[in-house]
Design a protein around this motif. Structure first.
Motif, PDB file in Angstrom:
ATOM      1  N   ALA A  76       0.863  -1.231   0.048  1.00  0.00           N
ATOM      2  CA  ALA A  76      -0.334  -0.239  -0.048  1.00  0.00           C
ATOM      3  C   ALA A  76       0.696   1.168   0.272  1.00  0.00           C
ATOM      4  N   GLN A  77       2.067   0.957   0.848  1.00  0.00           N
ATOM      5  CA  GLN A  77       2.431   2.841   0.763  1.00  0.00           C
ATOM      6  C   GLN A  77       3.001   2.755  -0.743  1.00  0.00           C
ATOM      7  N   THR A  78       3.859   1.732  -0.741  1.00  0.00           N
ATOM      8  CA  THR A  78       4.933   2.402  -2.835  1.00  0.00           C
ATOM      9  C   THR A  78       3.431   2.683  -3.922  1.00  0.00           C
ATOM     10  N   LEU A  79       1.852   1.479  -3.583  1.00  0.00           N
ATOM     11  CA  LEU A  79       1.386   2.486  -4.174  1.00  0.00           C
ATOM     12  C   LEU A  79       0.889   3.699  -4.265  1.00  0.00           C
ATOM     13  N   ARG A  80       0.696   4.137  -3.071  1.00  0.00           N
ATOM     14  CA  ARG A  80       0.123   6.077  -2.773  1.00  0.00           C
ATOM     15  C   ARG A  80       1.025   6.314  -3.179  1.00  0.00           C
ATOM     16  N   ARG A  81       2.418   5.828  -3.137  1.00  0.00           N
ATOM     17  CA  ARG A  81       3.287   6.817  -3.464  1.00  0.00           C
ATOM     18  C   ARG A  81       3.481   7.156  -5.634  1.00  0.00           C
ATOM     19  N   LEU A  82       3.468   6.293  -5.848  1.00  0.00           N
ATOM     20  CA  LEU A  82       3.476   5.714  -7.442  1.00  0.00           C
ATOM     21  C   LEU A  82       1.873   5.754  -7.643  1.00  0.00           C
ATOM     22  N   MET A  83       0.985   6.024  -7.868  1.00  0.00           N
ATOM     23  CA  MET A  83      -1.039   5.768  -7.791  1.00  0.00           C
ATOM     24  C   MET A  83      -0.870   7.639  -8.187  1.00  0.00           C
ATOM     25  N   PRO A  84      -0.919   9.034  -6.723  1.00  0.00           N
ATOM     26  CA  PRO A  84      -0.957  10.068  -7.675  1.00  0.00           C
ATOM     27  C   PRO A  84       0.226  10.848  -9.253  1.00  0.00           C
ATOM     28  N   MET A  85       0.761   9.772  -9.113  1.00  0.00           N
ATOM     29  CA  MET A  85       2.030  10.782 -10.481  1.00  0.00           C
ATOM     30  C   MET A  85       1.284  10.229 -11.558  1.00  0.00           C
ATOM     31  N   SER A  86       0.895   8.570 -11.800  1.00  0.00           N
ATOM     32  CA  SER A  86      -0.435   8.452 -12.463  1.00  0.00           C
ATOM     33  C   SER A  86      -1.391   8.876 -13.022  1.00  0.00           C
ATOM     34  N   PHE A  87      -1.805  10.005 -12.002  1.00  0.00           N
ATOM     35  CA  PHE A  87      -2.984   9.974 -12.110  1.00  0.00           C
ATOM     36  C   PHE A  87      -3.206  11.325 -12.784  1.00  0.00           C
ATOM     37  N   LEU A  88      -1.977  12.346 -12.258  1.00  0.00           N
ATOM     38  CA  LEU A  88      -1.498  13.831 -13.105  1.00  0.00           C
ATOM     39  C   LEU A  88      -0.824  13.163 -14.218  1.00  0.00           C
ATOM     40  N   GLY A  89       0.270  12.522 -14.485  1.00  0.00           N
ATOM     41  CA  GLY A  89       0.812  12.344 -15.937  1.00  0.00           C
ATOM     42  C   GLY A  89      -0.381  12.065 -16.637  1.00  0.00           C
ATOM     43  N   SER A  90      -1.194  11.606 -16.123  1.00  0.00           N
ATOM     44  CA  SER A  90      -2.290  11.085 -17.431  1.00  0.00           C
ATOM     45  C   SER A  90      -3.362  11.869 -17.465  1.00  0.00           C
ATOM     46  N   ILE A  91      -3.441  13.490 -16.450  1.00  0.00           N
ATOM     47  CA  ILE A  91      -4.436  14.531 -16.541  1.00  0.00           C
ATOM     48  C   ILE A  91      -3.461  15.034 -17.494  1.00  0.00           C
ATOM     49  N   VAL A  92      -2.194  15.383 -17.756  1.00  0.00           N
ATOM     50  CA  VAL A  92      -1.155  15.838 -18.236  1.00  0.00           C
ATOM     51  C   VAL A  92      -1.179  15.620 -20.343  1.00  0.00           C
ATOM     52  N   GLY A  93      -1.037  14.052 -20.037  1.00  0.00           N
ATOM     53  CA  GLY A  93      -1.248  14.115 -21.196  1.00  0.00           C
ATOM     54  C   GLY A  93      -2.302  14.070 -21.439  1.00  0.00           C
ATOM     55  N   ALA A  94      -3.886  13.403 -21.075  1.00  0.00           N
ATOM     56  CA  ALA A  94      -5.030  13.891 -22.064  1.00  0.00           C
ATOM     57  C   ALA A  94      -5.387  15.098 -22.301  1.00  0.00           C
ATOM     58  N   SER A  95      -4.423  16.118 -21.949  1.00  0.00           N
ATOM     59  CA  SER A  95      -4.519  17.466 -21.783  1.00  0.00           C
ATOM     60  C   SER A  95      -4.318  17.437 -23.233  1.00  0.00           C
ATOM     61  N   LEU A  96      -3.012  17.365 -23.114  1.00  0.00           N
ATOM     62  CA  LEU A  96      -1.822  17.139 -24.283  1.00  0.00           C
ATOM     63  C   LEU A  96      -2.597  17.007 -26.037  1.00  0.00           C
ATOM     64  N   LEU A  97      -3.823  15.369 -25.666  1.00  0.00           N
ATOM     65  CA  LEU A  97      -3.911  14.840 -26.660  1.00  0.00           C
ATOM     66  C   LEU A  97      -5.614  16.014 -27.030  1.00  0.00           C
ATOM     67  N   LEU A  98      -5.796  16.639 -26.191  1.00  0.00           N
ATOM     68  CA  LEU A  98      -6.857  18.575 -26.385  1.00  0.00           C
ATOM     69  C   LEU A  98      -6.060  18.540 -27.923  1.00  0.00           C
ATOM     70  N   VAL A  99      -4.811  19.148 -27.363  1.00  0.00           N
ATOM     71  CA  VAL A  99      -4.383  20.704 -28.257  1.00  0.00           C
ATOM     72  C   VAL A  99      -2.560  20.708 -28.737  1.00  0.00           C
ATOM     73  N   LEU A 100      -2.739  18.949 -29.105  1.00  0.00           N
ATOM     74  CA  LEU A 100      -1.624  18.460 -29.901  1.00  0.00           C
ATOM     75  C   LEU A 100      -2.195  17.115 -31.115  1.00  0.00           C
ATOM     76  N   PRO A 101      -1.490  17.286 -31.979  1.00  0.00           N
ATOM     77  CA  PRO A 101      -1.727  16.497 -32.925  1.00  0.00           C
ATOM     78  C   PRO A 101      -1.232  15.418 -32.969  1.00  0.00           C
ATOM     79  N   ALA A 102      -1.689  14.109 -32.911  1.00  0.00           N
ATOM     80  CA  ALA A 102      -1.051  12.582 -32.796  1.00  0.00           C
ATOM     81  C   ALA A 102      -0.040  12.425 -32.621  1.00  0.00           C
ATOM     82  N   SER A 103       0.611  12.995 -34.773  1.00  0.00           N
ATOM     83  CA  SER A 103       1.215  12.692 -34.829  1.00  0.00           C
ATOM     84  C   SER A 103       2.345  13.864 -34.106  1.00  0.00           C
TER      85      SER A 103
END
Length: 256
Positions: A71-98
């Motif tokens: 649980a301790q390791t997951l609590r440390r890593l899960m927020p990083m995946s969450f924040l990273g995915s928000i950044v990536g999904a936001s980029l998807l809306l403004v940048l071309p896939a290429s």
């Protein structure tokens, strides 16, 4: 979509759920299948991403025993995946896939090198093995890597599991099957965030019949994948990751 086309799409979802749970890159099965049956590429991409979340849930649950006490390791890593995915999904809306797709094969290749060389890298980083002290930079480096993988997964997604396994294989002394459990949880977070973005901002590109078919297949596939994947020896699992990664590179470079 005819009855048999629907069956084929659901079976492709099952295959993708199995592969995503064991390695990653299940999209290499479902996306071409949808294109074969005439689904618009953008609709196929969005609907496929949403549908595969169901397989991520059952795959992550199937690895719960490997994650006991983590649980301790997951609590440390899960927020990083969450924040990273928000950044990536936001980029998807403004940048071309290429803009991002061009470097994807290179990222996958790096991940494959890390997976294969993982034991040797671990031996150099942790010469004393499990009983030795963990370098101070270890935790922040892993968190940063998971964040970058989250950005990648939120933006593009193909072979996300290979990237995560490459990173974890190089930086963690945990057994490979436990790392696979980490991968399933982190990938699920990224995929869920991306699916939420699609539902909120890309409703016009969602085919809900395709979503339901893939979700039903992937749900079963995640269960099967966990049952099979947890019994695969580490060296065989590394070889399977390598094989899937090479297939992903070939697909992305020569058959985009």
């Amino acid at each position: 979509m005819s009855f048999w086309s629907g069956v084929a799409v659901a079976l492709a979802g099952t295959g993708a759920g199995i592969i995503n749970t064991i390695v990653g890159s299940g999209t290499l099965i479902t996306f071409p299948t949808l294109l074969f049956f005439g689904v618009n590429p953008l609709v196929a991409n969005v609907s496929n991403n949403i549908g595969l979340v169901a397989g991520g849930v059952t795959g992550a649950w199937g690895y719960r025993h490997e994650l006991t006490g983590q649980a301790q390791t997951l609590r440390r890593l899960m927020p990083m995946s969450f924040l990273g995915s928000i950044v990536g999904a936001s980029l998807l809306l403004v940048l071309p896939a290429s803009a991002f797709r061009a470097i994807v094969p290179v990222l996958i290749l790096i991940a494959l090198v890390l997976v294969v060389a993982g034991p040797a890298i671990q031996a150099r980083i942790h010469p004393a093995g499990h009983d030795g002290p963990v370098p101070a930079w270890h935790a922040p480096a892993m968190a940063a890597g998971v964040f970058v993988a989250g950005v990648y997964g939120g933006y593009f997604g193909a072979a996300q599991g290979v990237l995560i396994m490459g990173l974890l294989s190089a930086l963690s002394l945990e057994p490979l099957q436990r790392l696979n459990g980490y991968k399933n949880v982190l990938s699920l977070i990224v995929n869920f965030v991306a699916a939420t973005v699609f539902v909120l901002f890309a409703r016009d590109h969602i085919d809900w019949l395709v979503v339901v078919l893939i979700a039903a297949g992937a749900f079963v596939g995640g269960i099967i994948g966990a049952h099979v994947g947890r019994r695969i020896p580490p060296n065989v699992l590394r070889a399977l990751i390598l094989l899937i990664g090479v297939v992903a590179i070939v697909k992305l470079v020569w058959f985009p």
